[in-house]
Design an enzyme around this catalytic site. Structure first.
Site, short mmCIF file in Angstrom:
data_model
loop_
_atom_site.label_atom_id
_atom_site.label_comp_id
_atom_site.label_asym_id
_atom_site.label_seq_id
_atom_site.Cartn_x
_atom_site.Cartn_y
_atom_site.Cartn_z
N LEU A 30 -11.12 -12.73 20.06
CA LEU A 30 -10.21 -13.69 19.44
C LEU A 30 -9.79 -13.08 18.11
O LEU A 30 -10.63 -12.48 17.42
CB LEU A 30 -10.89 -15.04 19.20
CG LEU A 30 -11.31 -15.84 20.43
CD1 LEU A 30 -12.12 -17.07 20.00
CD2 LEU A 30 -10.11 -16.27 21.23
N ASP A 31 -8.53 -13.22 17.74
CA ASP A 31 -8.14 -12.63 16.46
C ASP A 31 -8.82 -13.37 15.32
O ASP A 31 -9.37 -14.46 15.49
CB ASP A 31 -6.62 -12.56 16.31
CG ASP A 31 -5.96 -13.93 16.15
OD1 ASP A 31 -6.40 -14.69 15.27
OD2 ASP A 31 -5.01 -14.22 16.89
N ALA A 32 -8.78 -12.77 14.14
CA ALA A 32 -9.57 -13.28 13.01
C ALA A 32 -9.22 -14.72 12.67
O ALA A 32 -10.10 -15.51 12.29
CB ALA A 32 -9.37 -12.38 11.79
N GLU A 33 -7.96 -15.11 12.80
CA GLU A 33 -7.54 -16.45 12.41
C GLU A 33 -7.61 -17.47 13.54
O GLU A 33 -7.20 -18.61 13.37
CB GLU A 33 -6.13 -16.40 11.81
CG GLU A 33 -6.05 -15.57 10.54
CD GLU A 33 -7.15 -15.92 9.55
OE1 GLU A 33 -7.32 -17.12 9.26
OE2 GLU A 33 -7.86 -15.01 9.08
N SER A 83 -5.86 -13.75 20.99
CA SER A 83 -4.91 -14.87 21.02
C SER A 83 -4.45 -15.24 19.63
O SER A 83 -5.12 -14.94 18.66
CB SER A 83 -5.57 -16.08 21.67
OG SER A 83 -6.00 -15.75 22.97
#
Length: 263
Positions: A112-115, A263
């Site tokens: 999952l992307d950092a944000e 995502s």
């Protein structure tokens, strides 16, 4: 499965099932006789049957049984600001802080992307991780996105009919509007694509950039009430469901650009 009944040719099937926590040995015997147990895809009904737990695959009522107890399966509710790697070379917060309770060397299934927050699977089962992260298996994921603007029924229709992106078209398996207020909307998206930042790019393409994004479901696993930043081991039922998914045949086609799960 081996048909030899000598002690040096494997372990009795009912003993293996009992050891895996499926049922007591007596109940396991009843399951075998009833034809509810398969070994390597073949129904086994003989109580004298022996298997090799390190190589044979067993399922009961179509649900995979975890035989290798050295394998660990953990669900994490990844908070925002954390990168999906076990060691970040740029010094950003990574996943190491969430694996300290387990002695095994765990790693993440997909990313999952950092944000983006939400459900991430951690495991030391490399074979399962490779299978479930590969786009040919089309593992379904469910996301809740808080986006700018008031999403209309027409926009939901666009998401399910298909949106053209720079790396090809993409279609949501399902989409629905959950709520809207004060210039924002909550949208639930179900996808099986693993293309890079796919939810954010889809919503931007229909004019509603993502403000917040959380993954609520990964395959058969649901995040439930697990708080952000907390991790727990999967239950036996959840492990069985995940292993069953990993043993199915992959889909024939692979979506273009589906080389990673973020995502």
């Amino acid at each position: 499965m081996t048909a030899d009944k000598s002690a040096d040719e494997g372990v009795r099937l009912q003993k293996v099932l009992a050891g895996a926590g499926v049922a007591s040995r007596r109940v396991a015997e009843e399951m075998i006789v009833a034809g509810r147990v398969r070994v390597n895809g073949t129904v086994v009904t003989e109580l004298g049957s022996r298997i090799h737990p390190d190589v044979d695959l067993v399922d009961v009522d179509g649900v995979a049984v975890q035989l290798d107890q050295s394998k660990r399966y953990v669900m994490l509710n990844k908070p925002t600001g954390v990168v999906s790697t076990m060691r970040d070379d740029r010094g950003r917060p990574d996943l190491r802080e969430f694996t300290r309770d387990w002695p095994e060397r765990l790693f993440n299934v997909g990313r999952l992307d950092a944000e983006t927050s939400g459900l991430l699977v951690l495991t030391n089962d490399g074979a399962l991780a490779q299978v479930l992260a590969h786009p040919s298996y089309g593992v379904t994921k469910v996301y809740i996105a808080k986006v700018t603007g008031q999403v209309t029924a027409q926009t939901i229709g666009r998401l399910t009919r298909g949106v053209q992106l720079e790396d090809g078209p993409i279609t949501a398996d399902k989409a629905r509007l959950l709520d809207h207020s004060r210039g924002t909307s909550l949208v639930e998206l179900t996808l099986h694509s693993g293309r890079n930042r796919i939810v954010r790019r889809m919503m931007a393409a229909v004019g509603h950039p993502v403000l917040e994004l959380v993954r609520r479901r990964f395959g058969p696993l649901q995040l439930g009430t697990l708080p952000a930043g907390r991790a727990r081991e999967l239950t036996r039922v959840e492990r069985g469901a995940l292993l069953t998914l990993s043993r199915r045949e992959p889909e024939e086609s692979t979506p273009p650009g589906a080389d990673q799960e973020t995502s």
